[in-house]
Design an enzyme around this catalytic site. Structure first.
Site, PDB file in Angstrom:
ATOM      1  N   THR A 119      27.329   2.566  -3.480  1.00 31.21           N
ATOM      2  CA  THR A 119      27.580   3.839  -2.977  1.00 31.21           C
ATOM      3  C   THR A 119      26.752   4.666  -3.273  1.00 31.21           C
ATOM      4  O   THR A 119      25.973   4.787  -4.256  1.00 31.21           O
ATOM      5  CB  THR A 119      29.029   4.120  -3.128  1.00 31.21           C
ATOM      6  OG1 THR A 119      29.153   5.382  -2.933  1.00 31.21           O
ATOM      7  CG2 THR A 119      29.454   3.983  -4.687  1.00 31.21           C
ATOM      8  N   ASP A 120      26.541   5.779  -2.353  1.00 28.46           N
ATOM      9  CA  ASP A 120      25.407   6.892  -2.536  1.00 28.46           C
ATOM     10  C   ASP A 120      26.114   7.625  -3.741  1.00 28.46           C
ATOM     11  O   ASP A 120      25.562   8.647  -4.329  1.00 28.46           O
ATOM     12  CB  ASP A 120      25.402   7.724  -1.460  1.00 28.46           C
ATOM     13  CG  ASP A 120      26.596   8.295  -1.030  1.00 28.46           C
ATOM     14  OD1 ASP A 120      27.758   7.857  -1.130  1.00 28.46           O
ATOM     15  OD2 ASP A 120      26.611   9.132   0.200  1.00 28.46           O
ATOM     16  N   GLU A 121      27.387   7.414  -3.936  1.00 31.15           N
ATOM     17  CA  GLU A 121      28.189   8.464  -4.935  1.00 31.15           C
ATOM     18  C   GLU A 121      27.743   8.215  -6.524  1.00 31.15           C
ATOM     19  O   GLU A 121      27.945   8.958  -7.173  1.00 31.15           O
ATOM     20  CB  GLU A 121      29.728   8.237  -4.915  1.00 31.15           C
ATOM     21  CG  GLU A 121      30.202   8.477  -3.727  1.00 31.15           C
ATOM     22  CD  GLU A 121      31.787   8.582  -3.288  1.00 31.15           C
ATOM     23  OE1 GLU A 121      32.505   8.840  -4.414  1.00 31.15           O
ATOM     24  OE2 GLU A 121      32.221   8.543  -2.116  1.00 31.15           O
ATOM     25  N   TYR A 143      35.839   6.617  -9.984  1.00 30.38           N
ATOM     26  CA  TYR A 143      35.226   5.674  -8.910  1.00 30.38           C
ATOM     27  C   TYR A 143      33.712   5.561  -9.209  1.00 30.38           C
ATOM     28  O   TYR A 143      33.383   4.323  -9.221  1.00 30.38           O
ATOM     29  CB  TYR A 143      35.723   6.208  -7.554  1.00 30.38           C
ATOM     30  CG  TYR A 143      35.036   5.377  -6.604  1.00 30.38           C
ATOM     31  CD1 TYR A 143      35.140   4.206  -6.051  1.00 30.38           C
ATOM     32  CD2 TYR A 143      33.962   6.228  -5.820  1.00 30.38           C
ATOM     33  CE1 TYR A 143      34.562   3.610  -5.101  1.00 30.38           C
ATOM     34  CE2 TYR A 143      33.322   5.552  -4.661  1.00 30.38           C
ATOM     35  CZ  TYR A 143      33.587   4.072  -4.546  1.00 30.38           C
ATOM     36  OH  TYR A 143      32.872   3.596  -3.552  1.00 30.38           O
ATOM     37  N   LYS A 147      31.492   2.278 -10.274  1.00 30.06           N
ATOM     38  CA  LYS A 147      30.597   1.726  -9.539  1.00 30.06           C
ATOM     39  C   LYS A 147      29.210   1.440  -9.942  1.00 30.06           C
ATOM     40  O   LYS A 147      28.614   0.647  -9.966  1.00 30.06           O
ATOM     41  CB  LYS A 147      30.590   2.387  -8.183  1.00 30.06           C
ATOM     42  CG  LYS A 147      31.755   1.885  -7.093  1.00 30.06           C
ATOM     43  CD  LYS A 147      32.040   0.841  -6.784  1.00 30.06           C
ATOM     44  CE  LYS A 147      31.121   0.290  -5.685  1.00 30.06           C
ATOM     45  NZ  LYS A 147      31.396  -1.004  -5.401  1.00 30.06           N
TER      46      LYS A 147
HETATM   47  P1  NAD Z   1      38.569  -0.868   1.023  1.00 29.46           P
HETATM   48  O1  NAD Z   1      39.337  -0.313  -0.108  1.00 29.46           O
HETATM   49  O2  NAD Z   1      38.886  -0.808   2.495  1.00 29.46           O
HETATM   50  O3  NAD Z   1      38.613  -2.601   0.643  1.00 29.46           O
HETATM   51  C1  NAD Z   1      38.407  -3.068  -0.686  1.00 29.46           C
HETATM   52  C2  NAD Z   1      38.991  -4.522  -0.668  1.00 29.46           C
HETATM   53  O4  NAD Z   1      38.858  -5.114  -1.827  1.00 29.46           O
HETATM   54  C3  NAD Z   1      40.700  -4.856  -0.039  1.00 29.46           C
HETATM   55  O5  NAD Z   1      40.501  -5.928   0.628  1.00 29.46           O
HETATM   56  C4  NAD Z   1      41.166  -4.979  -1.481  1.00 29.46           C
HETATM   57  O6  NAD Z   1      42.241  -5.972  -1.442  1.00 29.46           O
HETATM   58  C5  NAD Z   1      39.836  -5.786  -2.209  1.00 29.46           C
HETATM   59  N1  NAD Z   1      40.092  -5.850  -3.574  1.00 29.46           N
HETATM   60  C6  NAD Z   1      40.074  -4.707  -4.661  1.00 29.46           C
HETATM   61  N2  NAD Z   1      40.279  -5.040  -5.801  1.00 29.46           N
HETATM   62  C7  NAD Z   1      39.854  -6.477  -5.745  1.00 29.46           C
HETATM   63  C8  NAD Z   1      39.748  -7.555  -6.847  1.00 29.46           C
HETATM   64  N3  NAD Z   1      40.034  -7.154  -8.084  1.00 29.46           N
HETATM   65  N4  NAD Z   1      39.472  -8.841  -6.236  1.00 29.46           N
HETATM   66  C9  NAD Z   1      39.482  -9.213  -5.092  1.00 29.46           C
HETATM   67  N5  NAD Z   1      39.386  -8.090  -4.219  1.00 29.46           N
HETATM   68  C10 NAD Z   1      39.839  -7.006  -4.593  1.00 29.46           C
HETATM   69  O7  NAD Z   1      37.197  -0.532   0.522  1.00 29.46           O
HETATM   70  P2  NAD Z   1      35.869  -0.288   1.588  1.00 29.46           P
HETATM   71  O8  NAD Z   1      35.990   0.873   2.118  1.00 29.46           O
HETATM   72  O9  NAD Z   1      35.686  -1.485   2.813  1.00 29.46           O
HETATM   73  O10 NAD Z   1      34.459  -0.587   0.473  1.00 29.46           O
HETATM   74  C11 NAD Z   1      33.959  -1.885   0.306  1.00 29.46           C
HETATM   75  C12 NAD Z   1      32.838  -1.786  -0.635  1.00 29.46           C
HETATM   76  O11 NAD Z   1      31.794  -0.853  -0.193  1.00 29.46           O
HETATM   77  C13 NAD Z   1      33.307  -1.133  -1.907  1.00 29.46           C
HETATM   78  O12 NAD Z   1      32.479  -1.809  -2.935  1.00 29.46           O
HETATM   79  C14 NAD Z   1      32.892   0.303  -1.952  1.00 29.46           C
HETATM   80  O13 NAD Z   1      32.564   0.849  -3.242  1.00 29.46           O
HETATM   81  C15 NAD Z   1      31.799  -0.011  -0.987  1.00 29.46           C
HETATM   82  N6  NAD Z   1      31.428   1.373  -0.253  1.00 29.46           N
HETATM   83  C16 NAD Z   1      32.220   2.172   0.393  1.00 29.46           C
HETATM   84  C17 NAD Z   1      32.050   3.108   1.249  1.00 29.46           C
HETATM   85  C18 NAD Z   1      32.892   3.885   2.245  1.00 29.46           C
HETATM   86  O14 NAD Z   1      32.591   4.882   2.796  1.00 29.46           O
HETATM   87  N7  NAD Z   1      34.338   3.302   2.333  1.00 29.46           N
HETATM   88  C19 NAD Z   1      30.647   3.528   1.402  1.00 29.46           C
HETATM   89  C20 NAD Z   1      29.680   2.968   0.457  1.00 29.46           C
HETATM   90  C21 NAD Z   1      30.102   1.776  -0.255  1.00 29.46           C
HETATM   91  P1  TYD Z   2      36.864  10.696   1.464  1.00 26.74           P
HETATM   92  O1  TYD Z   2      36.980  10.114   2.584  1.00 26.74           O
HETATM   93  O2  TYD Z   2      37.735  10.521   0.425  1.00 26.74           O
HETATM   94  O3  TYD Z   2      35.299   9.995   0.751  1.00 26.74           O
HETATM   95  P2  TYD Z   2      34.575  10.362  -0.565  1.00 26.74           P
HETATM   96  O4  TYD Z   2      35.390  11.175  -1.465  1.00 26.74           O
HETATM   97  O5  TYD Z   2      34.076   9.124  -0.726  1.00 26.74           O
HETATM   98  O6  TYD Z   2      33.423  11.196   0.101  1.00 26.74           O
HETATM   99  O7  TYD Z   2      36.438  12.152   1.377  1.00 26.74           O
HETATM  100  C1  TYD Z   2      35.382  12.812   2.222  1.00 26.74           C
HETATM  101  C2  TYD Z   2      35.189  14.000   2.131  1.00 26.74           C
HETATM  102  O8  TYD Z   2      36.520  14.725   2.499  1.00 26.74           O
HETATM  103  C3  TYD Z   2      35.056  14.398   0.553  1.00 26.74           C
HETATM  104  O9  TYD Z   2      34.592  15.634   0.735  1.00 26.74           O
HETATM  105  C4  TYD Z   2      36.689  14.949   0.356  1.00 26.74           C
HETATM  106  C5  TYD Z   2      37.146  15.522   1.674  1.00 26.74           C
HETATM  107  N1  TYD Z   2      38.601  15.595   1.827  1.00 26.74           N
HETATM  108  C6  TYD Z   2      39.589  16.478   2.291  1.00 26.74           C
HETATM  109  O10 TYD Z   2      38.875  17.516   2.346  1.00 26.74           O
HETATM  110  N2  TYD Z   2      40.752  16.207   2.551  1.00 26.74           N
HETATM  111  C7  TYD Z   2      41.419  14.737   2.080  1.00 26.74           C
HETATM  112  O11 TYD Z   2      42.529  14.943   2.226  1.00 26.74           O
HETATM  113  C8  TYD Z   2      40.457  13.923   1.885  1.00 26.74           C
HETATM  114  C9  TYD Z   2      41.095  12.551   1.521  1.00 26.74           C
HETATM  115  C10 TYD Z   2      39.050  14.059   1.520  1.00 26.74           C
END
Ligand code: NAD
Ligand code: TYD
Length: 336
Positions: A119-121, A143, A147
């Protein structure tokens, strides 16, 4: 190719399996997922793959799942910053121990390629300009810190054990099947129910929005053509303040801005994320195809048309989480 995809019952992983199915129908796909609150079998309904239920921090099940695979793509994660601020151990277990267990198995079984989804985070907040792959890691939340630890373990294994691994760091994803704890689906569902939209602090934090299909294409490209040992940033085509995102969703759902409610800010809230995607564009020819205007309209339409998907979530653990976290109940699922 036989692929192990971990965490594919979640938001991005389930889209990734669909993307691979479309691009390479003959690939064999094994999914390993713990089915946490965020993982659902329904996310892979009708998609041809084998599901093994288990955790990536369990060496035995990981070896069983990885046996005979040519490549591993690791999506498994706890993905919500707010939950990591309340309780961090699951984040440490999955992102650090889980990554270590996967890397051990990759080495022992001689798997040819490993891709870590990140992630960019991990770079932290940036007020001007954009992070490149050379920028130092400076995470703010449990988080992103865990990561970053996972990413560093991958790099250490490339250096020490010469494994062939690539890291893909994506910006904020959005699209179908994202859990409603995240800003965009939360806003859509609250708007559909006429519930207030909780905006943290002044709502002027900036995120770089990436449609989930674009991220999945980038991951697959990096898996097949990325240079071993490299990290690739994958940023979305548009950046946007949170309040603009919320206003866009209110417009698309026919609600007015009176639903916006500013609430207490997230502790350690990163002000702005921004990635330079120059490397993946120039080296691998990746380009995002979905602009925010199109992607957000498609996302709102998907949630409107797929009540069957989110109604059970709103009746379950999420309802308790929401009340605990926001200090108010969710409106009942039947009022939308
Ligand atoms: P999500 O929370 O929707 O899904 C996570 C999945 O991982 C779930 O199916 C969960 O059951 C499974 N899981 C959790 N712990 C586990 C374990 N110990 N063993 C096996 N499975 C496990 O998450 P997402 O948004 O789909 O994110 C997927 C990946 O992408 C993550 O690594 C996250 O850091 C990365 N990512 C997410 C975003 C975003 O905006 N959502 C952006 C950049 C990177
Ligand atoms: P989120 O979807 O949790 O993603 P991330 O924290 O990984 O960027 O949040 C996106 C942005 O929205 C972040 O700046 C936090 C803000 N946010 C709110 O303002 N209200 C909310 O209830 C949530 C969940 C997020």
């Amino acid at each position: 190719m036989k692929l192990l995809v971990t965490g594919a019952c979640g938001f991005i992983g389930s889209q990734y399996v669909r993307t691979v199915r479309e691009l390479r129908p003959d690939d064999q796909i094994v999914v390993l997922d713990k089915l946490t609150y965020a993982g659902r079998r329904e996310n892979l309904e009708g998609v041809d793959c084998e599901l093994i239920v288990g955790s990536i921090d369990d060496p035995q099940i990981v070896r069983e799942a990885m046996e005979g695979c040519d490549a591993v793509v690791n999506f498994a994660a706890e993905s919500h910053v707010d939950r990591s601020i309340k309780a961090q151990y699951d984040f440490c277990r999955t992102h650090v121990l889980g990554t270590a267990v996967l890397l051990d198995a990759v080495r022992e079984l001689g798997v040819e390629r490993y891709l870590q989804v990140s992630t960019d985070e991990v770079y932290g907040s940036i007020l001007d300009g954009s992070f490149t792959e050379q920028s130092p890691l400076d995470p703010s939340s449990p988080y992103s810190a865990t990561k970053a630890a996972g990413d560093l373990l991958v790099s250490a294994h490339v250096t020490t054990y010469k494994i062939d691994a690539v890291i893909c760091r994506g910006s904020n994803n959005y699209g179908p099947r994202q859990h409603p704890e995240k800003l965009i689906p939360l806003t859509i569902l609250n708007a559909l129910h006429g519930d207030p939209i909780p905006v943290y602090g002044d709502g002027r934090q900036v995120r770089n929005w990436l449609f989930v299909e674009d991220f999945c294409r980038a991951i697959d490209l990096a898996l097949r053509e990325g240079r071993p040992g490299e990290a690739y940033n994958v940023g979305g085509p548009d950046e946007c303040e949170n309040l603009e995102v919320v206003r866009r969703v209110l417009e698309l759902t026919g609600r007015d801005e009176s639903l916006i409610e500013h609430v207490r800010d997230r502790p350690g809230h990163d002000r702005r994320y921004s990635l330079s995607s120059q490397k993946i564009r120039e080296e691998l020819g990746w380009e995002p195809q979905v602009r925010f205007d199109e992607g957000i309209a498609r996302t709102v339409a998907w949630y409107r048309d797929n009540r069957w998907w989110w109604e059970p979530i709103r009746r379950g653990e999420y309802r308790e989480y929401y009340e605990r976290h926001y200090g108010r109940p969710l409106k009942s699922a039947t009022s939308a």
